[in-house]
Design an enzyme around this catalytic site. Sequence first.
Site, PDB file in Angstrom:
ATOM      1  N   LYS A 172       0.864  -1.185   0.000  1.00 55.31           N
ATOM      2  CA  LYS A 172       0.000   0.000   0.000  1.00 55.31           C
ATOM      3  C   LYS A 172       0.895   1.226   0.000  1.00 55.31           C
ATOM      4  O   LYS A 172       1.494   1.562   1.018  1.00 55.31           O
ATOM      5  CB  LYS A 172      -0.911   0.047   1.227  1.00 55.31           C
ATOM      6  CG  LYS A 172      -1.925   1.187   1.112  1.00 55.31           C
ATOM      7  CD  LYS A 172      -2.552   1.572   2.427  1.00 55.31           C
ATOM      8  CE  LYS A 172      -1.695   2.439   3.273  1.00 55.31           C
ATOM      9  NZ  LYS A 172      -1.289   3.747   2.677  1.00 55.31           N
ATOM     10  N   GLU A 248      10.103   0.713  10.610  1.00 54.32           N
ATOM     11  CA  GLU A 248      11.044   1.834  10.521  1.00 54.32           C
ATOM     12  C   GLU A 248      10.249   3.075  10.878  1.00 54.32           C
ATOM     13  O   GLU A 248       9.456   3.559  10.056  1.00 54.32           O
ATOM     14  CB  GLU A 248      11.629   1.938   9.112  1.00 54.32           C
ATOM     15  CG  GLU A 248      12.465   0.752   8.693  1.00 54.32           C
ATOM     16  CD  GLU A 248      13.692   0.523   9.567  1.00 54.32           C
ATOM     17  OE1 GLU A 248      14.040   1.409  10.372  1.00 54.32           O
ATOM     18  OE2 GLU A 248      14.266  -0.573   9.473  1.00 54.32           O
ATOM     19  N   CYS A 282      13.489  10.744   7.901  1.00 57.05           N
ATOM     20  CA  CYS A 282      13.426  10.299   9.309  1.00 57.05           C
ATOM     21  C   CYS A 282      14.787  10.445   9.978  1.00 57.05           C
ATOM     22  O   CYS A 282      14.878  10.552  11.193  1.00 57.05           O
ATOM     23  CB  CYS A 282      13.036   8.839   9.395  1.00 57.05           C
ATOM     24  SG  CYS A 282      11.492   8.512   8.619  1.00 57.05           S
ATOM     25  N   GLU A 379       9.521  15.482  16.166  1.00 60.79           N
ATOM     26  CA  GLU A 379      10.224  15.369  14.887  1.00 60.79           C
ATOM     27  C   GLU A 379       9.752  16.528  14.005  1.00 60.79           C
ATOM     28  O   GLU A 379       8.557  16.637  13.708  1.00 60.79           O
ATOM     29  CB  GLU A 379       9.867  14.019  14.260  1.00 60.79           C
ATOM     30  CG  GLU A 379      10.673  13.693  13.046  1.00 60.79           C
ATOM     31  CD  GLU A 379      10.408  12.261  12.538  1.00 60.79           C
ATOM     32  OE1 GLU A 379       9.372  11.671  12.883  1.00 60.79           O
ATOM     33  OE2 GLU A 379      11.256  11.771  11.774  1.00 60.79           O
TER      34      GLU A 379
HETATM   35  C1  SIN Z   1      13.653   7.816   5.796  1.00 64.71           C
HETATM   36  O1  SIN Z   1      13.516   9.009   5.906  1.00 64.71           O
HETATM   37  O2  SIN Z   1      12.789   7.035   6.217  1.00 64.71           O
HETATM   38  C2  SIN Z   1      14.832   7.186   5.126  1.00 64.71           C
HETATM   39  C3  SIN Z   1      15.964   8.072   4.887  1.00 64.71           C
HETATM   40  C4  SIN Z   1      17.089   7.374   4.204  1.00 64.71           C
HETATM   41  O3  SIN Z   1      17.023   6.190   3.866  1.00 64.71           O
HETATM   42  O4  SIN Z   1      18.099   8.021   4.011  1.00 64.71           O
END
Ligand code: SIN
Length: 475
Positions: A172, A248, A282, A379
């Site tokens: 998805k 993740e 992230c 964040e």
């Molecule tokens: C992410 O922001 O989830 C991944 C960033 C990355 O793989 O560099």
Amino acid sequence: MRTQLLIGGEWREGADGKRIEVVDPSTGEPFAEVADGTPADAVAACEAAEAAQRSWATTAPRQRAEILRACWQHLLDHTDELAELIVKENGKPLADAKGEVAYAAEFFRWNAEETVRIRGELAVAPAGANRMIVHHPPVGVVAMITPWNFPAAMMTRKLAPALGAGNGVVVKPPKQTPLTALRVVDLLQEAGVPAGLVNVVTTNDAGSWFDATIGHRAVRMLSFTGSTEVGRKLLVGASGRVLKTVMELGGNAPLVVFDDADIAAAVEGAMLAKMRHSAETCTAANRFYVEAGVADEFTERFAEAMAAVAVGNGMEAGVGCGPLIDAKALDSVSGLVDDAIGEGAKVVTGGARLDRPGYFYEPTVLAGVRHGTKITREEVFGPVAPVISFTDHDEMIDQANDTEMGLAAYVFTRDLAKGLAVSERIQAGMVGVNRGVVSDPAAPFGGMKQSGLGREGSTDGIYEFCETQYIATNW
Ligand code: SIN
């Protein structure tokens, strides 16, 4: 452009014929539509994956690996087309989008190499009575939920090892960036991935998709990339069928600059750690802890570099930062900056939305930020860098660790021994020492604490998509 669901190797509309608008974040205007999948479509996708997986699981690893390698090349051959789609629906600058396609493709090359190296074990039982054989069959059917910030790479980081290990897949993609995902899987089929092995259901109703998919008896694993808040809820849902999970989740990365750092290198690293992919990663540096002796110099040079970034439509030459993904993201970033200012932070550069259509925010540096204020706890997911000056090393490390997140961290110092010692004390799954980027398909990507479960990439990544079976035997 593919805009339909991919189920059992066929492109089709959702069962009730509805469609979802896709918005260009640089204008705020819809520019395309994709099919809106229903729970019935989700079930059909699971069944197609189950049927295709049976023969894929017994296909020779070398043959699976050759197909993965063909996917790597085929994606690279379509870099320009994919990058333009990414810019259109995600907004990031074209150079970042091209970098993302190379990164996305590389997961296929890396996992092609890993596919023929899935190892088992043979041992004599301690009592000497029998042999113990351990091997790693595929999980079966894997459900994947992918994010909008890397519409290609976060999907291929899951797909490539899952396929290499012998699984079938239902994906998805996010409703903000479905077009890249659909075109990527189209290219994978052209490169030789058997029909039905990868199925994609775009939907406006993620909750119903989730219940139908996770509830399907063939699905044995969930792999998710997204926020911690959503991840927690998905984990509760996945617990109902005791699914294997790889999560993740969010980050809140500290970036530490010691007073013995090469300040030019620290500024360059900070720019990468903050600004790659329009600051929507992230792993992005979220809190900048700078030792008091260099705090003014670092802040001034960093602010100059941030102020020099051109903000605009990712297709325009020279643009280094595109729009945020949507109005909600813009309100969130703007709210965090306003809150920090209310708490006494000083705007060194930026600090405002751009007065134009789309979801643009100025690259911003805030000085005099206090650890513990909202901007250091949440964040940011936007081009905003709060700088916190420190004098006491132990207190700074306590502050760096004072978060439920533990995805990435960055340390800048000329003293490598100090850099490594500090890295070991920081509770993060990935640490960059004198580097603003940690991501690499060959390295284990993942977080400690509430930043996630399991790892993607590296040699670990493919085993996440395998079971472990032990056979006790006499001979
Ligand atoms: C992410 O922001 O989830 C991944 C960033 C990355 O793989 O560099």
